[in-house]
Motif scaffolding. Structure first.
Motif, PDB file in Angstrom:
ATOM      1  N   LEU A   5      58.735  43.388 -29.353  1.00 16.25           N
ATOM      2  CA  LEU A   5      58.420  44.573 -28.556  1.00 16.25           C
ATOM      3  C   LEU A   5      57.072  44.415 -27.852  1.00 16.25           C
ATOM      4  O   LEU A   5      56.915  44.833 -26.702  1.00 16.25           O
ATOM      5  N   ASN A   9      55.780  44.207 -23.534  1.00 14.32           N
ATOM      6  CA  ASN A   9      54.713  45.096 -23.055  1.00 14.32           C
ATOM      7  C   ASN A   9      54.781  46.516 -23.600  1.00 14.32           C
ATOM      8  O   ASN A   9      54.376  47.467 -22.925  1.00 14.32           O
ATOM      9  N   PHE A  10      55.295  46.671 -24.816  1.00 17.47           N
ATOM     10  CA  PHE A  10      55.235  47.965 -25.485  1.00 17.47           C
ATOM     11  C   PHE A  10      53.864  48.113 -26.132  1.00 17.47           C
ATOM     12  O   PHE A  10      53.310  47.143 -26.646  1.00 17.47           O
ATOM     13  N   LYS A  11      53.311  49.312 -26.111  1.00 19.39           N
ATOM     14  CA  LYS A  11      52.102  49.613 -26.869  1.00 19.39           C
ATOM     15  C   LYS A  11      52.550  50.041 -28.260  1.00 19.39           C
ATOM     16  O   LYS A  11      53.541  50.765 -28.402  1.00 19.39           O
ATOM     17  N   HIS A  12      51.811  49.639 -29.268  1.00 19.61           N
ATOM     18  CA  HIS A  12      52.193  49.860 -30.662  1.00 19.61           C
ATOM     19  C   HIS A  12      51.287  50.902 -31.307  1.00 19.61           C
ATOM     20  O   HIS A  12      50.070  50.842 -31.180  1.00 19.61           O
ATOM     21  N   PHE A  21      56.470  52.963 -30.504  1.00 16.80           N
ATOM     22  CA  PHE A  21      56.171  52.088 -29.375  1.00 16.80           C
ATOM     23  C   PHE A  21      56.368  52.854 -28.073  1.00 16.80           C
ATOM     24  O   PHE A  21      57.289  53.663 -27.962  1.00 16.80           O
ATOM     25  N   LYS A  23      56.347  52.179 -23.720  1.00 19.47           N
ATOM     26  CA  LYS A  23      56.270  51.264 -22.586  1.00 19.47           C
ATOM     27  C   LYS A  23      56.342  52.083 -21.309  1.00 19.47           C
ATOM     28  O   LYS A  23      57.219  52.928 -21.152  1.00 19.47           O
ATOM     29  N   LYS A  24      55.404  51.835 -20.405  1.00 16.31           N
ATOM     30  CA  LYS A  24      55.388  52.519 -19.111  1.00 16.31           C
ATOM     31  C   LYS A  24      55.585  51.497 -18.009  1.00 16.31           C
ATOM     32  O   LYS A  24      54.916  50.469 -17.977  1.00 16.31           O
ATOM     33  N   VAL A  25      56.533  51.793 -17.121  1.00 17.19           N
ATOM     34  CA  VAL A  25      56.795  50.961 -15.950  1.00 17.19           C
ATOM     35  C   VAL A  25      56.873  51.918 -14.767  1.00 17.19           C
ATOM     36  O   VAL A  25      57.876  52.600 -14.580  1.00 17.19           O
ATOM     37  N   ILE A  52      66.466  47.894 -20.547  1.00 13.46           N
ATOM     38  CA  ILE A  52      65.641  47.763 -21.751  1.00 13.46           C
ATOM     39  C   ILE A  52      66.493  47.341 -22.950  1.00 13.46           C
ATOM     40  O   ILE A  52      66.064  46.556 -23.780  1.00 13.46           O
TER      41      ILE A  52
END
Length: 105
Positions: A5, A9-12, A21, A23-25, A52
């Motif tokens: 993850l 590029n997921f933040k944990h 988690f 994730k922003k895109v 995803i």
């Protein structure tokens, strides 16, 4: 799972009992909650879900169970403008277990 993850590029964020988690895109945001081997995902962009999921399957085996109805004892009811969360069944089971179904406090 966490390593995969993070590569996507997921933040944990560690929570007490689960792992969270984000994730922003662009304007799309993906939220994932992992508890043991259960994964709950929500995305604010329906078109991004397939993308995803494809990326997640590269790192581990997944089964898509569709829309959530119950997660960790929390019942989930979807409506067009909101999501209602309830623990009615869990509370009923507890009251039954301790012989308190007929109690009126």
């Amino acid at each position: 799972m966490t390593e995969h993850l993070l590569k996507l590029n997921f933040k944990h964020y560690d929570l007490d009992d689960a792992t969270f988690f984000v994730k922003k895109v662009g304007k799309t945001v993906v939220y994932l909650v992992v508890y043991v081997d259960d994964l709950l995902m929500t995305v604010n962009n329906e078109n991004y879900i397939a993308c995803i999921k494809k990326e997640l399957r590269k790192g581990f085996e997944m089964t898509n169970l569709g829309y959530v109805h119950c997660y960790l004892g929390i019942e989930v009811n979807r409506h067009p403008k909101f999501i209602f969360l309830s623990q009615k069944k869990y509370i009923g089971d507890l009251l039954n277990r301790f012989g308190m179904v007929e109690c009126n406090l």
